[in-house]
Design an enzyme around this catalytic site. Structure first.
Site, PDB file in Angstrom:
ATOM      1  N   LYS A  39       3.667  14.663 -10.422  1.00 44.18           N
ATOM      2  CA  LYS A  39       2.897  14.828  -9.180  1.00 44.18           C
ATOM      3  C   LYS A  39       2.571  13.459  -8.578  1.00 44.18           C
ATOM      4  CE  LYS A  39      -1.139  15.193 -12.160  1.00 44.18           C
ATOM      5  NZ  LYS A  39      -2.040  16.108 -12.856  1.00 44.18           N
ATOM      6  N   ARG A 133     -11.922  23.839 -13.720  1.00 43.62           N
ATOM      7  CA  ARG A 133     -11.211  23.312 -12.578  1.00 43.62           C
ATOM      8  C   ARG A 133     -10.354  24.482 -12.087  1.00 43.62           C
ATOM      9  NH1 ARG A 133      -8.038  17.698 -13.404  1.00 43.62           N
ATOM     10  NH2 ARG A 133      -6.444  19.206 -13.945  1.00 43.62           N
ATOM     11  N   TYR A 249     -11.815 -14.964   3.380  1.00 40.66           N
ATOM     12  CA  TYR A 249     -13.011 -14.436   4.032  1.00 40.66           C
ATOM     13  C   TYR A 249     -14.282 -14.849   3.294  1.00 40.66           C
ATOM     14  CZ  TYR A 249     -10.215 -11.464   7.075  1.00 40.66           C
ATOM     15  OH  TYR A 249      -9.351 -11.015   8.026  1.00 40.66           O
ATOM     16  N   MET A 297      -6.572  -7.536   3.477  1.00 39.98           N
ATOM     17  CA  MET A 297      -5.746  -6.329   3.627  1.00 39.98           C
ATOM     18  C   MET A 297      -4.310  -6.565   3.172  1.00 39.98           C
ATOM     19  SD  MET A 297      -4.950  -3.991   6.979  1.00 39.98           S
ATOM     20  CE  MET A 297      -6.661  -3.658   7.339  1.00 39.98           C
TER      21      MET A 297
HETATM   22  C1  LIG Z   1      -1.960  15.774 -14.179  1.00 40.03           C
HETATM   23  C2  LIG Z   1      -1.810  16.859 -15.147  1.00 40.03           C
HETATM   24  C3  LIG Z   1      -1.138  16.638 -16.359  1.00 40.03           C
HETATM   25  C4  LIG Z   1      -0.733  15.272 -16.820  1.00 40.03           C
HETATM   26  O1  LIG Z   1      -1.875  14.602 -17.276  1.00 40.03           O
HETATM   27  P1  LIG Z   1      -1.836  13.140 -17.926  1.00 40.03           P
HETATM   28  O2  LIG Z   1      -3.232  12.892 -18.341  1.00 40.03           O
HETATM   29  O3  LIG Z   1      -1.421  12.214 -16.824  1.00 40.03           O
HETATM   30  O4  LIG Z   1      -0.875  13.153 -19.028  1.00 40.03           O
HETATM   31  C5  LIG Z   1      -0.898  17.727 -17.158  1.00 40.03           C
HETATM   32  N1  LIG Z   1      -1.334  18.970 -16.821  1.00 40.03           N
HETATM   33  C6  LIG Z   1      -2.025  19.207 -15.686  1.00 40.03           C
HETATM   34  C7  LIG Z   1      -2.493  20.580 -15.382  1.00 40.03           C
HETATM   35  C8  LIG Z   1      -2.296  18.163 -14.817  1.00 40.03           C
HETATM   36  O5  LIG Z   1      -2.996  18.398 -13.702  1.00 40.03           O
END
Ligand SMILES: *Cc1c(COP(=O)(O)O)cnc(C)c1O
Length: 346
Positions: A39, A133, A249, A297
């Site tokens: 992701k 969650r 700055y 920046m």
């Molecule tokens: C992001 C995520 C992972 C991976 O987690 P890491 O801590 O980066 O290994 C696995 N499962 C779910 C549901 C996630 O949201």
């Protein structure tokens, strides 16, 4: 089209280390297979580079969060190996899953109903065992909407896998109960840190993300995981400054001697956030180049005392050992990766 000139920022990816990390995590997963969380553009490293390398190493399960992340991923891996963690929020998401052949992760009875109404088929199901969650509640697992659902993988996610906490076992026990109650072809609980908790947590499939990319979310992984991401930036200009002159700055740095400094093409717009000010030590080969003053920046200024030969157009290494960088900045290893900006050539 006029070709783009070379970039002033590059993110070097050690694909060998990436593959080695996947193999290590797969081995640490015991009888379970390791998948890969890709992701957020593979945690900022570029899914177009990361996904093929992981597939070549042997990964067969890929997780993204958003539907918008699917096209870039299925350009490189078979869609049947892809699951979308946020699940279908509407009919368009269901239609998209159906058309592309990726699996939705169903997170609520509403999503289960939506998926079935759209025609059903292979899906993953997330059950919430205590992180509060996403996911179906334990209590809803008896809901008739789940009967006969074609579940490829039953998932849950640990809240405290990076801590030595009794709550990990609470979630483990709940997940086992969920598995007993909910028929699925495979079961998956552990992400990177969960893999370090041992084989009880591995089930059939693990879902590492951070540790693939060089992050160390659990002390047990310190020696096992290799760095993967190496940000590098170009020196734009060098200059001589006199004792008493200020840099950048607010003149947050004032020279106490005559010195040679370099202006480096790296700023907070590139994810090199202000918290690096006064902390970063860049490198040119073995020479240490401490950063002077504030992060702008698009620029920072470094002390070139240790590297008198550095000229405009040379490249310097940005400190990105993730555990160390996290210590230095107070940012998490996850934030350090995912905030690296678009101006890095990947
Ligand atoms: C992001 C995520 C992972 C991976 O987690 P890491 O801590 O980066 O290994 C696995 N499962 C779910 C549901 C996630 O949201």
């Amino acid at each position: 089209m006029i070709p783009l000139p070379p970039p002033a920022l590059r993110l070097r990816l050690d694909k060998e280390a990436l593959a080695a990390n996947w193999r290590t995590l797969d081995r640490l997963s015991g009888a379970a297979q390791a998948g890969a969380a890709v992701k957020a553009d593979a945690y900022g490293l570029g899914v177009a580079h990361v996904a093929p390398a992981l597939a070549a190493a042997g990964a067969r399960d890929f997780f993204v969060a958003h539907w918008s992340e699917v096209p870039d991923l299925i350009a490189h891996v078979p869609s049947a190996q892809v699951a979308v963690l946020h699940g279908p929020m509407n009919d368009a998401d269901c239609a998209f899953a159906r058309a592309t052949g990726v699996r939705p992760v169903l997170n609520s009875i509403d999503q289960v109903a939506r998926w079935r109404e759209s025609g059903g088929g292979a899906c993953d199901v997330m059950v919430d065992t205590g992180i509060n969650r996403l996911g179906l509640s334990m209590a809803s697992l008896g809901d008739p909407a789940l009967a006969g659902l074609e579940i490829e993988t039953l998932l849950s996610h640990l809240a405290k896998a990076d801590e030595d906490s009794a709550f990990n076992e609470v979630q483990l026990t709940r997940f086992r109960a969920a598995c007993d109650q909910t028929p699925a072809r495979r079961r998956s609980l552990a992400a990177s840190a969960g893999i370090a908790l041992g084989s009880d947590y591995a089930f059939d499939l693990t879902r590492p993300g951070l540790a693939l990319y060089g992050g160390v979310p659990h002390p047990a992984l310190v020696d096992a995981i290799r760095p993967v991401a190496y940000p590098e930036a170009e020196v734009l200009q060098t200059r001589e400054i006199a004792a008493g002159e200020g840099v950048g700055y607010n003149h947050a740095f004032v020279a106490d001697r005559a010195m040679r400094v370099g202006v480096v093409s790296l700023g907070y717009a590139d994810g090199f956030l202000r918290c690096w000010g006064g902390r970063a030590v860049l490198r040119h080969s073995d020479a240490k180049l401490p950063m002077l003053g504030k992060v702008s920046m698009d620029m920072i200024v470094v002390d070139l005392t240790a590297a008198p030969d550095v000229r405009a157009g040379d490249w310097v290494a940005v400190p990105y050992d993730l555990p160390q960088a996290s210590q230095a900045t107070g940012l998490t290893q996850y934030e350090l990766l995912t905030t690296l900006g678009r101006r890095f050539q990947r």
